[in-house]
Design a protein around this motif. Structure first.
Motif, mmCIF file in Angstrom:
data_model
loop_
_atom_site.group_PDB
_atom_site.id
_atom_site.type_symbol
_atom_site.label_atom_id
_atom_site.label_comp_id
_atom_site.label_asym_id
_atom_site.label_seq_id
_atom_site.Cartn_x
_atom_site.Cartn_y
_atom_site.Cartn_z
ATOM 1 N N SER A 156 0.905 -1.315 0.038
ATOM 2 C CA SER A 156 -0.204 -0.200 0.082
ATOM 3 C C SER A 156 0.766 1.292 0.077
ATOM 4 C CB SER A 156 -1.060 -0.103 1.265
ATOM 5 O OG SER A 156 -0.027 0.139 2.380
ATOM 6 N N ILE A 157 0.159 2.480 -0.295
ATOM 7 C CA ILE A 157 1.045 3.705 -0.568
ATOM 8 C C ILE A 157 1.325 4.079 0.889
ATOM 9 C CG2 ILE A 157 0.846 6.199 -1.228
ATOM 10 C CD1 ILE A 157 -0.887 5.131 -3.615
ATOM 11 N N ALA A 158 0.466 3.961 1.772
ATOM 12 C CA ALA A 158 0.761 4.117 3.194
ATOM 13 C C ALA A 158 2.021 3.564 3.834
ATOM 14 C CB ALA A 158 -0.553 4.193 3.948
ATOM 15 N N SER A 159 2.030 2.442 3.384
ATOM 16 C CA SER A 159 3.246 1.583 4.105
ATOM 17 C C SER A 159 4.488 2.085 3.316
ATOM 18 C CB SER A 159 2.781 0.204 4.025
ATOM 19 O OG SER A 159 2.764 -0.341 2.681
ATOM 20 N N ARG A 160 4.301 2.026 2.352
ATOM 21 C CA ARG A 160 5.798 2.827 1.542
ATOM 22 C C ARG A 160 6.175 4.040 1.980
ATOM 23 N NH1 ARG A 160 4.809 2.383 -4.629
ATOM 24 N NH2 ARG A 160 2.588 2.390 -4.232
ATOM 25 N N ALA A 161 5.186 5.060 2.043
ATOM 26 C CA ALA A 161 5.385 6.423 2.468
ATOM 27 C C ALA A 161 6.053 6.232 3.995
ATOM 28 C CB ALA A 161 4.311 7.298 2.451
ATOM 29 N N GLU A 162 5.421 5.440 4.866
ATOM 30 C CA GLU A 162 5.820 5.437 6.152
ATOM 31 C C GLU A 162 7.423 4.759 6.216
ATOM 32 O OE1 GLU A 162 4.852 2.236 9.830
ATOM 33 O OE2 GLU A 162 2.980 3.600 9.118
ATOM 34 N N ARG A 163 7.703 3.744 5.351
ATOM 35 C CA ARG A 163 9.131 3.215 5.387
ATOM 36 C C ARG A 163 9.897 4.096 4.690
ATOM 37 N NH1 ARG A 163 10.737 0.366 0.888
ATOM 38 N NH2 ARG A 163 8.928 0.035 -0.042
ATOM 39 N N ARG A 164 9.568 4.818 3.833
ATOM 40 C CA ARG A 164 10.503 5.852 3.245
ATOM 41 C C ARG A 164 10.690 7.221 4.028
ATOM 42 N NH1 ARG A 164 8.668 5.912 -2.884
ATOM 43 N NH2 ARG A 164 9.317 3.651 -3.422
ATOM 44 N N ASN A 165 9.683 7.586 4.836
ATOM 45 C CA ASN A 165 9.558 8.770 5.703
ATOM 46 C C ASN A 165 9.261 8.455 6.966
ATOM 47 O OD1 ASN A 165 10.031 10.293 3.230
ATOM 48 N ND2 ASN A 165 7.648 10.486 2.797
ATOM 49 N N PRO A 166 10.608 8.216 7.825
ATOM 50 C CA PRO A 166 10.556 8.054 9.023
ATOM 51 C C PRO A 166 10.064 9.433 9.961
ATOM 52 C CG PRO A 166 12.687 8.035 8.553
ATOM 53 C CD PRO A 166 11.788 7.979 7.300
ATOM 54 N N GLU A 167 9.289 9.146 11.126
ATOM 55 C CA GLU A 167 9.173 10.313 11.665
ATOM 56 C C GLU A 167 10.430 11.275 12.156
ATOM 57 O OE1 GLU A 167 6.628 9.839 15.187
ATOM 58 O OE2 GLU A 167 5.587 8.179 14.338
ATOM 59 N N PHE A 168 9.684 12.585 12.112
ATOM 60 C CA PHE A 168 10.510 13.614 12.257
ATOM 61 C C PHE A 168 11.582 13.365 13.607
ATOM 62 C CE2 PHE A 168 12.019 17.884 14.274
ATOM 63 C CZ PHE A 168 12.646 18.173 13.146
ATOM 64 N N SER A 169 10.879 12.984 14.530
ATOM 65 C CA SER A 169 11.833 12.609 15.777
ATOM 66 C C SER A 169 12.458 11.417 15.731
ATOM 67 C CB SER A 169 10.622 12.137 17.211
ATOM 68 O OG SER A 169 10.118 11.185 16.744
ATOM 69 N N GLN A 170 12.432 10.704 14.830
ATOM 70 C CA GLN A 170 13.283 9.717 14.780
ATOM 71 C C GLN A 170 14.634 10.183 13.661
ATOM 72 O OE1 GLN A 170 10.923 6.653 12.693
ATOM 73 N NE2 GLN A 170 10.477 5.669 14.453
ATOM 74 N N ARG A 171 14.349 11.018 12.792
ATOM 75 C CA ARG A 171 15.393 11.709 12.002
ATOM 76 C C ARG A 171 16.307 12.440 12.882
ATOM 77 N NH1 ARG A 171 13.849 13.185 6.017
ATOM 78 N NH2 ARG A 171 12.667 11.431 5.485
ATOM 79 N N LEU A 172 15.559 13.241 13.742
ATOM 80 C CA LEU A 172 16.192 14.071 14.725
ATOM 81 C C LEU A 172 17.216 13.253 15.656
ATOM 82 C CD1 LEU A 172 16.546 17.173 15.452
ATOM 83 C CD2 LEU A 172 14.884 16.720 16.993
ATOM 84 N N LYS A 173 16.607 12.246 16.085
ATOM 85 C CA LYS A 173 17.362 11.281 17.014
ATOM 86 C C LYS A 173 18.614 10.702 16.384
ATOM 87 C CE LYS A 173 17.053 7.493 20.094
ATOM 88 N NZ LYS A 173 16.194 6.323 20.392
ATOM 89 N N SER A 174 18.296 10.486 15.045
ATOM 90 C CA SER A 174 19.453 9.948 14.246
ATOM 91 C C SER A 174 20.500 11.054 13.910
ATOM 92 C CB SER A 174 18.810 9.350 12.940
ATOM 93 O OG SER A 174 19.674 8.956 12.092
ATOM 94 N N ALA A 175 19.975 12.041 13.859
ATOM 95 C CA ALA A 175 21.194 13.231 13.451
ATOM 96 C C ALA A 175 22.003 13.501 14.662
ATOM 97 C CB ALA A 175 20.328 14.466 12.959
ATOM 98 N N VAL A 176 21.258 13.470 15.808
ATOM 99 C CA VAL A 176 21.760 14.022 17.104
ATOM 100 C C VAL A 176 22.751 12.740 17.252
ATOM 101 C CG1 VAL A 176 21.662 14.029 19.594
ATOM 102 C CG2 VAL A 176 20.080 15.551 17.975
ATOM 103 N N LEU A 177 22.557 11.517 17.235
ATOM 104 C CA LEU A 177 23.550 10.332 17.523
ATOM 105 C C LEU A 177 24.659 10.364 16.286
ATOM 106 C CD1 LEU A 177 20.910 7.546 18.183
ATOM 107 C CD2 LEU A 177 22.399 8.705 19.698
ATOM 108 N N ASP A 178 24.297 10.894 15.300
ATOM 109 C CA ASP A 178 25.375 10.933 14.288
ATOM 110 C C ASP A 178 26.393 12.078 14.659
ATOM 111 O OD1 ASP A 178 26.618 10.468 11.793
ATOM 112 O OD2 ASP A 178 25.967 12.179 10.856
ATOM 113 N N VAL A 179 25.940 13.028 15.012
ATOM 114 C CA VAL A 179 26.793 14.515 15.451
ATOM 115 C C VAL A 179 27.598 13.808 16.681
ATOM 116 C CG1 VAL A 179 26.999 16.573 16.430
ATOM 117 C CG2 VAL A 179 25.536 16.080 14.568
ATOM 118 N N ASN A 180 27.075 13.170 17.698
ATOM 119 C CA ASN A 180 27.755 12.675 18.787
ATOM 120 C C ASN A 180 28.699 11.653 18.480
ATOM 121 O OD1 ASN A 180 28.044 12.498 21.629
ATOM 122 N ND2 ASN A 180 27.057 10.610 21.715
ATOM 123 N N SER A 181 28.476 10.827 17.472
ATOM 124 C CA SER A 181 29.396 9.948 17.157
ATOM 125 C C SER A 181 30.471 10.413 16.254
ATOM 126 C CB SER A 181 28.984 8.848 15.963
ATOM 127 O OG SER A 181 29.879 8.226 15.532
#
Length: 97
Positions: free
Chosen positions: A17-42
């Motif tokens: 379904s389109i919704a599941s593809r969009a969810e897989r491709r576009n994680p939530e903003f909070s997940q992206r932000l957390k990933s960015a902070v962890l990358d900067v920390n690393s």
């Protein structure tokens, strides 16, 4: 012509379904932000370890400076993203309903 028939027989439409593809491709903003902070920390940890390695003579100064430059750039980028998000949030809060 037989090659074309063989290709058409192997192709099929995706049934996801389109919704599941969009969810897989576009994680939530909070997940992206957390990933960015962890990358900067690393990158900050890598820069710290590189500085110690340069002091001990285990690494060249150029490699150490490159690691510190990457860490600095990623931290500045994260700070600018934070500033833009806060500006957008404040603007939304000032909107009249």
């Amino acid at each position: 012509m037989t090659d074309m028939n063989a290709i058409q027989g192997r192709t099929h439409l995706k049934t996801e379904s389109i919704a599941s593809r969009a969810e897989r491709r576009n994680p939530e903003f909070s997940q992206r932000l957390k990933s960015a902070v962890l990358d900067v920390n690393s990158k900050q940890h890598t820069a710290d370890q590189s500085a110690e390695a340069v002091i001990k003579g285990e690494m060249g100064i150029h490699e150490g400076m490159m690691a510190m430059g990457k860490a600095d750039t990623s931290l500045r980028l994260l700070a600018q993203v934070r500033n833009k998000v806060m500006t957008a949030y404040n603007e939304i809060m000032r909107m009249q309903i």
